[in-house]
Design a protein around this motif. Structure first.
Motif, mmCIF file in Angstrom:
data_model
loop_
_atom_site.group_PDB
_atom_site.id
_atom_site.type_symbol
_atom_site.label_atom_id
_atom_site.label_comp_id
_atom_site.label_asym_id
_atom_site.label_seq_id
_atom_site.Cartn_x
_atom_site.Cartn_y
_atom_site.Cartn_z
ATOM 1 N N TRP A 207 0.827 -1.208 0.000
ATOM 2 C CA TRP A 207 0.000 0.000 0.000
ATOM 3 C C TRP A 207 0.862 1.259 0.000
ATOM 4 C CZ3 TRP A 207 -4.989 0.303 -1.123
ATOM 5 C CH2 TRP A 207 -5.762 -0.861 -1.029
ATOM 6 N N ARG A 210 1.899 1.668 -3.436
ATOM 7 C CA ARG A 210 0.772 2.129 -4.247
ATOM 8 C C ARG A 210 0.564 3.632 -4.078
ATOM 9 N NH1 ARG A 210 -5.315 -0.470 -4.800
ATOM 10 N NH2 ARG A 210 -4.137 -2.422 -4.555
ATOM 11 N N CYS A 214 0.566 5.987 -7.350
ATOM 12 C CA CYS A 214 -0.596 6.804 -7.713
ATOM 13 C C CYS A 214 -0.314 8.297 -7.598
ATOM 14 C CB CYS A 214 -1.800 6.417 -6.845
ATOM 15 S SG CYS A 214 -2.387 4.734 -7.167
ATOM 16 N N PHE A 223 -7.379 1.258 -9.310
ATOM 17 C CA PHE A 223 -6.148 0.978 -8.573
ATOM 18 C C PHE A 223 -5.780 2.146 -7.668
ATOM 19 C CE2 PHE A 223 -1.482 0.362 -8.164
ATOM 20 C CZ PHE A 223 -1.516 -0.910 -7.623
ATOM 21 N N CYS A 224 -6.117 3.369 -8.096
ATOM 22 C CA CYS A 224 -5.780 4.560 -7.320
ATOM 23 C C CYS A 224 -7.005 5.208 -6.684
ATOM 24 C CB CYS A 224 -5.051 5.573 -8.210
ATOM 25 S SG CYS A 224 -3.442 4.987 -8.807
ATOM 26 N N TYR A 259 -2.653 -3.052 -16.552
ATOM 27 C CA TYR A 259 -3.444 -3.097 -15.314
ATOM 28 C C TYR A 259 -4.817 -3.702 -15.567
ATOM 29 C CZ TYR A 259 -6.506 -1.690 -11.568
ATOM 30 O OH TYR A 259 -7.438 -1.717 -10.565
ATOM 31 N N CYS A 293 4.176 -2.938 -7.084
ATOM 32 C CA CYS A 293 3.216 -2.629 -6.026
ATOM 33 C C CYS A 293 1.962 -3.508 -6.097
ATOM 34 C CB CYS A 293 2.859 -1.142 -6.001
ATOM 35 S SG CYS A 293 2.068 -0.494 -7.450
ATOM 36 N N MET A 294 1.825 -4.291 -7.180
ATOM 37 C CA MET A 294 0.751 -5.293 -7.228
ATOM 38 C C MET A 294 1.237 -6.650 -6.730
ATOM 39 S SD MET A 294 -1.398 -4.541 -10.742
ATOM 40 C CE MET A 294 -2.752 -5.619 -10.235
#
Length: 622
Positions: A207, A210, A214, A223-224, A259, A293-294
Motif C-alpha cells: 500500500w 501504491r 498513484c 487501482f488509485c 493493469y 506494487c501489485m
C-alpha cells in the motif's frame, strides 16, 4: 541445436533493475507553475515553466477524399499532479482515426480526482471526435468542444472532477481556403491544499508503494481510487479445475492495458498471484512500479527490436523465463497486455488442457480466440473447433512444445510475425490447434504494431464473447476422431452454393448446411478465401482458422463450410467436379481492398447561427 544450448544466449538473461520508491517532493507554494497551451495546424505543445512536456509537428500526411491531413492529428493530453506540479501522464490521442475518442474518454474517466488536465489540439482533432464523445466532454465542463469543426484550434485546462481553469477556441472560418491562426494560452497554478493521499487506505509495504505509484502516474482508475480501490480477493477453484497452469503476460509500455488485464487475470476463479509472470520488454519504470506494487513477479528483457521483431523476441525471452521460473508446471498460458478476458477464460483453459495431454502428437496448442467469430457467425459457447492456423490472442501450450520450439525460434535478424511462424509446417508439422466457436478473449487494444483505429473497428468491434463463468465446453466433441467424423457427416449433407459474385450473392440464413468451393492451390493461396470472407462480413486478411483447407462457421444460424480446392484434404472425399469452384478476379480483389479504405471523411464548416451559439450572442442577434 538442443534446448540446453540456448542457456548460453545472453539475450535470454534478464536485466537487473532497481526501483526508487521515494516520494516526489511537494511543489514550492511560493513558486506558481506557469502553464502554456499551444494549439495549431502545424504545431502544438504543452509546456510548464518554459519546459516543453509534449509537442507535435508535421510527421506524415495521408489523403482522404483528396484532402491532405496529418496521419496523427488529434489531441495532446497531459495531466499534472496538483501537489507536486510534476506531469503524471502524457499522450497523443489521434482523433483523426476511429475509436481514439473512446480511448480518450476511458482515460479521462480514470484520472484521479483533483489532477490538472491539459489538452491542446493539433492539425485537426475533429474528424472522428464523435458526437457522443463531445457530449461527455461537454458534461466535464468544455463549452467549445461541441462546436469543433475541420481544423479548428482548441485548448482546455480543467481540474479532474472539478471546474474549468481556462479554455480557448479559434474556428477555421474558411475551411480549405485558409488556415486559422494558432491558439496560445498561458496561466498559472499554485499547489493544491487538498488531501494528497487516500486516508482510507490501510498500511503495509504494497500500500505504501501504491501511494507513491498513484502520486506519480495517472489513468489507473480503481487501482488509485480512494473510496473503492482494487483489492485482490482470491476466488476458490471451480469444478473445472484440473491443475496449476502458469500465466505468462507480455508487455512493454502500455501500463493502462496491463493493469486492465492483470485485474481480470487475478479475478479468474482459482488463479493465484504466484502463477503469473510478466515479461517486460525494456526498463519502463511505470510498468515495473505497477507490477511491484501489485506483487506480481516479472523479468525484464533487453529489447532486441521494434514492432513485430521486438514482440517476437520478447515472447521468446518470456517463454524461456517461464519454463525456468515455473519448473514444476507443465502448461503455460500466454497473454499480450491488450487482451480482455471473459469470465470463464481460465475455466476454458482448464477444461481443454486435457486435450493437450491426451493428443500431444496431434494438438500443440489451445487458443481462446477465433478470427472467424463475429456476432453473425458464432453463437454456441460450448462448441470447439480444430484448426491448422495459430490464433495468437491468448493461447496455451505445454512445456514439451516450448522446449521444442525455442531452439528454432526466429532469429534477431528476421522481421516476421511470430504467430505466422508458429503456424508454419516447420513448427506445426501436422498438428492442430483447438479453439472455441465463441472467443474467450477480446482484442482490447485500440491500435498497435498491426492495426489502426479504423482496422480495429472493422475487424474487432463486432466480436461475440462468453459471459457465463460456469460454461462447460464440449471437450468430447473436439477429440480428433469424433470431430472429423462429425465434419464428414455434415459435409455429406451440405448443399453446394454456386458463387460467382460473392458481394451480391444471397447466402442462406437461419437453417440448413451449405458449402462454397473456392480455388486454393496451397496453404499460401488465400486470395479466394479473403474475398469470400469480406463478402460474408467475417475475417478477410488471410487464411486463418482453416482445418486442412476447410473453414467451418455458423453464418446467421446456418452451417456454412468453405473448402479450398484442390488443397483441402477433405476435397478428395467430398468434392465432385460438377460443382462450381469460386475463382477470384482482379475486380473482386480490388473491391476487397477498397473496403479497407476510410471513405467517411467529412469537412464540416460554419454558418452564421453557429457563431451566434459559439459566442453566446443571442441577445445581439435579436
Amino acid at each position: 541445436m538442443t534446448y540446453n544450448l540456448i542457456t548460453d544466449d545472453p539475450t535470454l538473461v534478464p536485466v537487473n533493475v532497481s526501483l526508487d520508491w521515494s516520494l516526489p517532493a511537494l511543489a514550492n507554494p511560493n513558486l506558481p507553475l506557469e502553464v502554456t497551451l499551444e494549439a495549431g495546424i502545424s504545431y502544438a505543445a504543452i509546456s510548464a515553466n518554459n519546459v516543453t512536456l509534449m509537442k507535435k509537428s508535421p510527421n506524415t500526411t495521408i489523403s482522404r477524399n483528396y484532402v491532405v491531413v496529418e496521419s496523427d492529428a488529434g489531441l495532446l493530453v497531459v495531466t499534472i499532479n496538483q501537489h507536486t506540479h510534476l506531469p503524471t501522464y502524457q499522450s497523443l490521442f489521434i482523433t483523426s482515426d476511429y475509436l481514439n475518442d473512446k480511448e480518450l474518454l476511458n482515460f479521462l474517466r480514470s484520472v484521479k480526482s483533483g489532477r490538472i488536465i491539459l489538452v491542446a489540439s493539433y492539425h485537426d482533432a475533429s474528424i472522428h471526435l464523435e458526437k457522443s464523445s463531445r457530449e461527455i466532454l461537454k458534461s466535464m465542463g468544455s463549452w467549445a468542444v461541441p462546436f469543433m469543426n475541420f481544423r479548428d484550434c482548441w485548448a482546455w485546462a480543467w481540474v479532474a472532477g472539478g471546474p474549468t481553469l481556462v479554455e480557448g477556441f479559434v474556428p477555421n472560418m474558411k475551411l480549405l481556403q485558409s488556415l486559422p491562426q494558432s491558439l496560445r494560452i498561458t496561466f498559472g497554478l499554485t499547489p493544491s491544499g487538498d488531501e494528497r493521499f487516500c486516508p482510507e487506505w490501510p498500511l503495509g509495504e504494497l500500500w505504501d508503494k501504491r501511494r507513491v505509484f498513484c502520486d506519480m502516474y495517472d489513468g489507473y482508475g480503481s487501482f488509485c481510487s480512494c473510496k473503492d480501490p482494487f483489492v485482490l480477493v482470491e476466488t476458490p477453484k471451480q469444478t473445472t479445475w484440473r491443475e496449476d497452469i502458469a500465466i505468462l503476460i507480455l508487455t512493454a509500455t502500455r501500463g493502462h492495458y496491463l493493469y486492465r488485464l492483470l485485474s481480470q487475470v487475478l479475478e479468474q476463479p482459482g488463479v493465484k498471484k504466484w502463477q503469473v509472470l510478466t515479461a517486460v520488454d525494456g526498463e519502463n519504470e511505470e510498468i515495473l512500479r505497477l507490477l511491484d506494487c501489485m506483487g506480481i513477479h516479472y523479468v525484464v528483457h533487453n529489447p532486441e527490436g521494434k514492432k513485430a521483431l521486438g514482440i517476437s523476441r520478447n515472447l521468446r525471452f518470456g517463454l524461456y523465463a517461464a519454463v525456468q521460473h515455473f519448473n514444476s508446471i507443465d502448461k503455460f498460458i500466454v497473454l499480450e497486455d491488450d487482451l480482455i478476458l471473459t469470465p470463464d477464460f481460465y475455466s476454458f483453459m482448464q477444461q481443454t488442457s486435457v486435450i493437450l495431454e491426451d493428443e500431444e502428437e496431434e494438438v500443440y496448442a489451445v487458443s481462446g480466440y477465433n478470427h472467424l467469430a463475429y456476432t453473425h457467425t458464432a453463437s454456441n459457447v460450448t462448441a470447439l473447433r480444430r484448426v491448422t492456423s495459430f490464433p495468437p490472442c491468448g493461447w496455451m501450450t505445454t512445456r514439451a512444445v516450448i522446449k521444442e520450439i525455442l531452439p528454432k525460434w526466429l532469429g534477431p535478424n528476421v522481421i516476421n510475425d511470430w504467430d505466422y511462424w508458429l503456424m508454419s509446417e516447420l513448427v506445426r508439422g501436422n498438428r492442430e490447434v483447438v479453439l472455441p466457436e465463441v472467443p474467450r478473449t477480446i482484442h482490447g487494444g485500440l491500435s498497435g504494431s498491426h492495426f489502426s483505429g479504423y482496422l480495429t473497428q472493422r475487424r474487432f468491434s463486432n466480436k461475440p464473447s462468453s459471459t457465463d463463468p460456469d460454461t462447460i465446453v464440449d471437450v468430447h466433441g473436439a477429440r480428433r476422431e469424433v470431430y472429423e467424423k462429425e465434419i464428414l457427416h455434415l459435409l455429406h449433407q451440405a448443399v453446394p452454393l454456386n458463387v460467382t459474385q460473392p458481394y451480391d450473392f444471397p447466402f442462406p440464413k437461419d437453417q440448413g448446411i451449405y458449402i462454397v468451393y473456392i480455388l486454393m492451390k496451397n496453404i499460401e493461396d488465400d486470395v479466394a478465401f479473403t474475398i469470400i470472407g469480406d463478402a460474408l462480413g467475417t475475417w478477410n486478411q488471410d487464411a486463418c482458422e482453416n482445418h486442412f483447407g476447410l473453414w467451418h462457421t455458423s453464418y446467421y444460424n446456418t452451417t456454412l463450410f468453405i473448402m479450398g480446392i484442390p488443397y483441402s484434404r477433405y476435397s478428395r472425399k467430398i468434392w465432385a467436379r460438377k460443382y462450381h469452384v469460386f475463382t477470384p478476379t482482379v475486380e473482386l480483389y480490388n473491391r476487397k481492398l477498397d473496403n479497407f479504405e476510410d471513405d467517411e471523411f467529412k469537412i464540416n464548416g460554419y454558418h452564421q447561427n453557429d457563431y451566434i451559439k459559439i459566442m453566446n450572442l443571442y441577445d445581439l442577434a435579436n
